[in-house]
Write an enzyme that holds these catalytic residues in place. Sequence first.
Site, PDB file in Angstrom:
ATOM      1  N   SER A 265       0.738  -1.367   0.319  1.00 19.18           N
ATOM      2  CA  SER A 265       0.128   0.135   0.006  1.00 19.18           C
ATOM      3  C   SER A 265       0.782   1.144   0.035  1.00 19.18           C
ATOM      4  CB  SER A 265      -0.759  -0.047   1.166  1.00 19.18           C
ATOM      5  OG  SER A 265      -0.357   0.512   2.322  1.00 19.18           O
ATOM      6  N   LYS A 266       0.065   2.258  -0.209  1.00 19.59           N
ATOM      7  CA  LYS A 266       0.786   3.588  -0.150  1.00 19.59           C
ATOM      8  C   LYS A 266       1.579   3.902   0.950  1.00 19.59           C
ATOM      9  CE  LYS A 266      -2.474   5.737  -3.280  1.00 19.59           C
ATOM     10  NZ  LYS A 266      -3.407   6.503  -3.556  1.00 19.59           N
ATOM     11  N   ARG A 267       1.022   3.344   1.966  1.00 18.64           N
ATOM     12  CA  ARG A 267       1.534   3.567   3.501  1.00 18.64           C
ATOM     13  C   ARG A 267       2.770   2.862   3.812  1.00 18.64           C
ATOM     14  NH1 ARG A 267      -3.470   3.403   2.417  1.00 18.64           N
ATOM     15  NH2 ARG A 267      -4.453   5.491   2.433  1.00 18.64           N
TER      16      ARG A 267
END
Length: 498
Positions: A265-267
């Site tokens: 994920s982007k995170r």
Amino acid sequence: MNIKKSDDNIRVRFAPSPTGFLHIGGLRTALFNYLFARHHNGKFILRIEDTDRTRYIEGSTENLISILNWCNLEYDEGPFLDQNGKIYQEGDFGPYIQSQRVEIYKKYAEDLLKKGFAYRCFCDPKRLEELRKTQLLNKQPPMYDRFCRNISQKESDERSKSKPYTIRLKMPDEEIVFYDIIRGEVKFDGKLIDDQILLKSDGFPTYHLANVVDDHLMKITHVIRGEEWLSSTPKHLVLYNYFGWEIPKFAHLSLLLNPDRSKLSKRSGDVSVEDFKNEGYLPQAIINYLALLGWSTEDSQQFFTKQELIEKFSLDRCSQSPAVFDRQKMLWMNAEYIRKISTEKLYNYSVSFLTKAGFKIENFNKEYLIKLIEAEKERIKLLKEIPYLIEYFLKPDEEVVYDEKAIKKFLSTEEQKKILTKIKQLLINIENFDKITLEAKIREFCQQNNYKTSLVFHPLRVAVSGRIEGIGLFDLLEILGKQKVINRINIVINRFFK
Ligand code: GLU
């Protein structure tokens, strides 16, 4: 090349939301759309889905476009950047930036309202939050309880004059079945799906409404997107039916996972394409690697030119099981690509890295820099390594950095000093300072003096480069040239030996 003539005017789109840097998964979606469009001789469209103003990040549309440009994923319609980095739009179905189309969505939401396929919801955020809490407490899936569905048309019209409201979709209580090109038949139970908000109280549409309206108006034939949007598809199908529009074909690409099988994920750190660019990945390598995430050829080919990808790509060979994003493999592939491309091109890619590292490019001879990069090519995995790999060639002799360990090991004993002094004399007398002559003379020197070659090669290498490792010694000497070699040996003799 085997490109089919398009008979059904294939049109696909990449529809990112400008919420920051483009994620590597987003680029994979863009790539698959691009390849599908080019394979079928269709159109590839860029549409910016920026109606969620709370998540909007200034500058991300420009950034996104420049990353697509950098990757050479040319699109046919949408927003583009001009010479000055300003956005302009091209294509018959624009604007392609959703925040510029708000009035269009409003009209369609009202249309549904009129037809009884949608209703106004007057619930305030407080009630919705309490509802959610109670549902979670009772272990129920949080969803709207359709409280406002039964308000009469008349009352709804009346209340709308003074109260803020949203417009919600009336989900039918029935099974929704559709065919996904990658997944086959997919079924959802309409009863378990929220009465989705289509238009927010500020008049802005949600993703679902804007997405469907635009896919229709922009004549999109195939919706190719990430698996995370699969659960939105039944809502979209209901919208198509309510509007009476033809439904596009759907293909949901498999999820991307980390090697530990957690969701990429982007995170989870640096998965933005920008980060990979700054690390020194080549766009060709990124594209080739991403093409293999969820797609393969029958013979498991690994390396593809863009033309080959276009020729061979098909949605039929996309897998529905998640694909693991393996950085090590991408790094390996990058190194392979660095070796494959011409050194001139490699030089062009490395300029920004050299500049960032403090080198004033204009002070160096381009041919010389290309020669250095050529010499190091085999060893480069990431472009960002280039400044370090070639810096000892470029620094003035007095500023070459000497590795501590190397000094201790090779520039400290009396014998080493003696050898360097002698070899300097030898080098001064060599007229043709090319690697073949150098190798012959230095080996002869070792033999005559009864030195093991390592006894001579290592101190000499460290003396002229400051490092234990590097390119072949004779290449190194030739590229540095006689003057620098002698100069550096002199500096070392005076500086490091007692
Ligand atoms: N705006 C959505 C996104 O950010 C697009 C999803 C779709 O392609 O329908 O990915």
